[in-house]
Design a protein around this motif. Structure first.
Motif, short mmCIF file in Angstrom:
data_model
loop_
_atom_site.label_atom_id
_atom_site.label_comp_id
_atom_site.label_asym_id
_atom_site.label_seq_id
_atom_site.Cartn_x
_atom_site.Cartn_y
_atom_site.Cartn_z
N GLU A 152 38.61 -3.03 56.11
CA GLU A 152 39.52 -2.99 57.26
C GLU A 152 40.40 -1.75 57.20
O GLU A 152 40.77 -1.28 56.12
N TYR A 153 40.77 -1.24 58.40
CA TYR A 153 41.58 -0.03 58.51
C TYR A 153 42.84 -0.33 59.31
O TYR A 153 42.79 -1.08 60.29
N PHE A 154 43.96 0.27 58.88
CA PHE A 154 45.24 -0.05 59.48
C PHE A 154 46.07 1.21 59.74
O PHE A 154 45.93 2.22 59.06
N LEU A 155 46.95 1.10 60.74
CA LEU A 155 48.00 2.07 60.99
C LEU A 155 49.31 1.30 61.09
O LEU A 155 49.36 0.23 61.72
N PHE A 165 42.12 9.56 72.41
CA PHE A 165 41.37 8.33 72.16
C PHE A 165 42.15 7.09 72.56
O PHE A 165 41.61 6.20 73.21
N GLN A 166 43.44 7.02 72.21
CA GLN A 166 44.21 5.81 72.50
C GLN A 166 45.69 6.14 72.54
O GLN A 166 46.20 6.90 71.72
N ASP A 167 46.40 5.55 73.51
CA ASP A 167 47.85 5.64 73.58
C ASP A 167 48.46 4.34 73.07
O ASP A 167 47.96 3.25 73.38
N ILE A 168 49.54 4.44 72.30
CA ILE A 168 50.24 3.27 71.79
C ILE A 168 51.73 3.45 72.11
O ILE A 168 52.32 4.48 71.78
N VAL A 169 52.33 2.45 72.76
CA VAL A 169 53.76 2.54 73.09
C VAL A 169 54.58 2.44 71.80
O VAL A 169 54.41 1.51 71.01
N THR A 170 55.47 3.42 71.58
CA THR A 170 56.33 3.44 70.41
C THR A 170 57.78 3.68 70.84
O THR A 170 58.06 4.04 71.98
N TYR A 171 58.68 3.51 69.87
CA TYR A 171 60.12 3.59 70.16
C TYR A 171 60.74 4.62 69.22
O TYR A 171 61.07 4.31 68.09
N SER A 172 60.83 5.85 69.71
CA SER A 172 61.29 6.97 68.91
C SER A 172 60.58 6.97 67.55
O SER A 172 61.20 6.92 66.49
N ALA A 173 59.26 7.04 67.60
CA ALA A 173 58.45 6.98 66.39
C ALA A 173 58.69 8.21 65.52
O ALA A 173 58.78 9.33 66.03
N VAL A 174 58.81 7.99 64.22
CA VAL A 174 59.06 9.11 63.30
C VAL A 174 58.02 9.19 62.19
O VAL A 174 58.04 10.14 61.39
N ASP A 175 57.08 8.23 62.12
CA ASP A 175 56.07 8.29 61.07
C ASP A 175 54.92 7.35 61.39
O ASP A 175 55.11 6.28 61.97
N TRP A 176 53.71 7.78 61.02
CA TRP A 176 52.52 6.93 60.99
C TRP A 176 51.98 6.93 59.57
O TRP A 176 51.99 7.96 58.90
N GLU A 177 51.48 5.79 59.14
CA GLU A 177 50.83 5.69 57.83
C GLU A 177 49.51 4.95 58.02
O GLU A 177 49.46 3.84 58.58
N PHE A 178 48.42 5.57 57.55
CA PHE A 178 47.09 4.98 57.62
C PHE A 178 46.69 4.47 56.24
O PHE A 178 46.99 5.10 55.23
N PHE A 179 46.03 3.32 56.21
CA PHE A 179 45.52 2.82 54.94
C PHE A 179 44.37 1.86 55.21
O PHE A 179 44.14 1.44 56.35
N SER A 180 43.63 1.55 54.16
CA SER A 180 42.52 0.61 54.30
C SER A 180 42.63 -0.47 53.23
O SER A 180 43.15 -0.24 52.14
N LEU A 181 42.15 -1.65 53.58
CA LEU A 181 42.03 -2.78 52.67
C LEU A 181 40.61 -3.29 52.78
O LEU A 181 40.23 -3.84 53.83
N GLY A 182 39.82 -3.10 51.74
CA GLY A 182 38.42 -3.49 51.83
C GLY A 182 37.73 -2.71 52.93
O GLY A 182 37.73 -1.48 52.94
#
Length: 520
Positions: free
Chosen positions: A448-451, A429-446
């Motif tokens: 809105e959705y965030f990573l 679906f989507q590529d995101i440039v990261t720098y030796s990524a070791v974790d993703w966290e998803f959450f929502s506020l109202g």
């Protein structure tokens, strides 16, 4: 020339020739043309290409030709080595939520007007309801729903540093959980065996130390319940006390702790033999409780080994081996459900030679996990599953590219995949440039959705911005906040008394930080 194609749903593409007979080439199979250019190595940042938003359509714009994008025409047109001088691309889009066929049409904005046969295919945006509709010839069909009048209108305004928590040593993982009658707690996996790990209690003044627990090179914690009883399991790697690589033990013992209501403490409950365990996952299937351990390596060099699924035995009141699965430098397990189906995905990081490996999604069938799909990853360190409406996503954290004796590349793409319900597979679906990524966290506020991503290292420095992304529909996730971190190893989202927070841990310094998410 600028060439754009919609990749939001990765539609299949076919070709229609403009030869003498100008007829459709019926023998061609539907093909995803962009996959020939972009998907051969999802970790690479493709030169000369960028995602572009234009008139409501999201696509890839090729700014200049690049040799890496070339592929033989014969892969598309059988027995044809060159493209015809003139050709067109036919795009097919399948939308599950409504039946009308969407043809090329105009977009009107403003008050509602009657839908008629003359307006078939017309798109209409209602700014008051924040809704997008399409005319099927008689009525307006909802494409995207706006907000309900009673919806939670909480919006993220800015991020505020709330607490700098000094820890006994560097921290690889944070696990936030609730204990009934006690409150919100956080278990931190500290590197040092001398000081062990710690459980903290959330108070009005932030986290304060609640309990020390003896651990040996702890890498992760997982909280779970069996019935009403609460447990914590720790991944002990044993590596911190065996700094000589030649003296690393063949195995370690990870430990399950049980919450004692009488002592108001976690007490040792069961030990399980593990091999440099990087992660534990807990889940329930058909009212049975399971634990999955990600065994990273056996000894110093053997990375392709068994990771284990344990099942809670009601007769022995302990966990017993249920199934073993071959993994390669396993780093993380993620369990999730889609309808009646249960899935478990492993992040395979290293096989002793390369980080370019297949990570595996398993599906539960007849009491066992069986292979559902493999996805090419690059030192995969974490999987995070999340849902937005009825859409199901998986995002992988790619750590770095490494092959043989070559140099490591830390600036690479991490990738979000979406479950194609009809095709029964996850598609990019989507590529995101990261720098030796070791974790993703998803959450929502109202609404809105965030990573948020844990960027840990760029090849030169551990002092990096970890980035908070917000869901923007067609645009996917876009960066909105840059949070300075040092050797970031984990992010956890939690809420308390109606307020929302993020905590990050550092694997390179004895500190963790709590951020308050200010909303309006």
């Amino acid at each position: 020339h600028n060439v754009e194609a919609d990749i939001h749903t990765a539609p299949p593409l076919g070709f229609q020739g403009h030869g003498d007979n100008n007829r459709r080439m019926e023998t061609l199979l539907p093909l995803d043309l962009l996959s020939f250019v972009l998907e051969r190595d999802t970790s690479r940042v493709v030169p000369g290409a960028r995602v572009k938003q234009s008139a409501g359509a999201r696509g890839v714009q090729f700014l200049s030709p690049d040799a890496s994008m070339s592929f033989p025409a014969s892969q598309l047109l059988v027995n044809c080595d060159l493209f015809p001088k003139e050709f067109s691309i036919v795009i097919t889009v399948k939308v599950n939520r409504f039946a009308p066929k969407v043809t090329a049409g105009r977009l009107s904005v403003g008050v509602e007007r009657p839908c008629s046969e003359l307006l078939r295919g017309q798109l209409w945006f209602n700014p008051l309801k924040k809704g997008l509709y399409v005319c099927d010839g008689s009525v307006w069909i909802t494409v995207l729903e706006g907000e309900h009048p009673t919806a939670n209108h909480k919006r993220l305004d800015y991020v505020l540093e709330q607490q700098v928590l000094t820890t006994s040593s560097e921290t690889h993982d944070v696990e936030v959980f609730q204990i009934q009658g006690i409150g919100l707690m956080a278990a931190m996996a500290h590197r040092s065996s001398a000081s062990g790990s710690a459980v903290y209690l959330w108070t009005n003044l932030g986290f304060r130390l609640y309990q020390n627990i003896s651990t040996h090179g702890a890498l992760s914690w997982k909280h779970f319940q069996v019935g009403k009883k609460a447990y914590l399991v720790v991944s002990n790697s044993g590596t911190e006390t065996n700094k000589s690589v030649d003296k690393q033990p063949e195995s370690d013992f990870s430990v399950i702790y049980k919450w004692s209501n009488r002592r108001k403490r976690f007490v040792q409950f069961q030990t399980l033999q593990t091999y440099c365990a990087r992660d534990w996952e807990a889940f329930n299937i058909n009212e049975q409780t399971y634990l999955a351990v990600a065994n990273h390596r056996m000894g110093n060099n053997n990375h392709t080994i068994n990771s284990v699924i344990y099942k809670w035995s009601r007769s022995t009141k302990s966990f017993e081996v249920h199934q073993t699965l071959i993994t390669s430098g396993a780093y993380d397990w993620e369990f999730f459900k889609v309808g009646p189906y249960h899935f478990l995905v492993v992040a395979n990081a290293f096989d002793g030679m390369t980080t370019s490996l297949d990570s595996v999604i398993y599906v539960w069938i007849d009491g066992k996990f069986q292979v559902f799909q493999t996805i090419k990853t690059f030192c995969a360190t974490d999987w995070e599953m999340f849902q937005i409406g009825s859409r199901v996503f998986l995002v992988v954290a790619n750590g770095h590219r490494f092959q043989g004796n070559g140099p490591s590349q830390y600036t690479i793409n991490s990738t979000i995949y979406e479950l194609d319900m009809s095709g029964r597979m996850f598609v990019r679906f989507q590529d995101i440039v990261t720098y030796s990524a070791v974790d993703w966290e998803f959450f929502s506020l109202g609404e809105e959705y965030f990573l948020v991503v844990a960027n840990s290292y760029n090849g030169e420095s551990y002092s990096l911005n970890s980035i908070l992304y917000r869901w923007q529909g067609y645009e996917g996730f876009v960066p909105v906040h840059w949070l300075p971190t040092f050797g970031c190893s984990d992010w956890e989202f939690f809420s308390s008394n109606g307020e929302s927070f993020l905590i990050y841990s550092s694997a390179k310094a004895p500190l963790s930080k709590v951020f308050k998410l200010k909303t309006y």
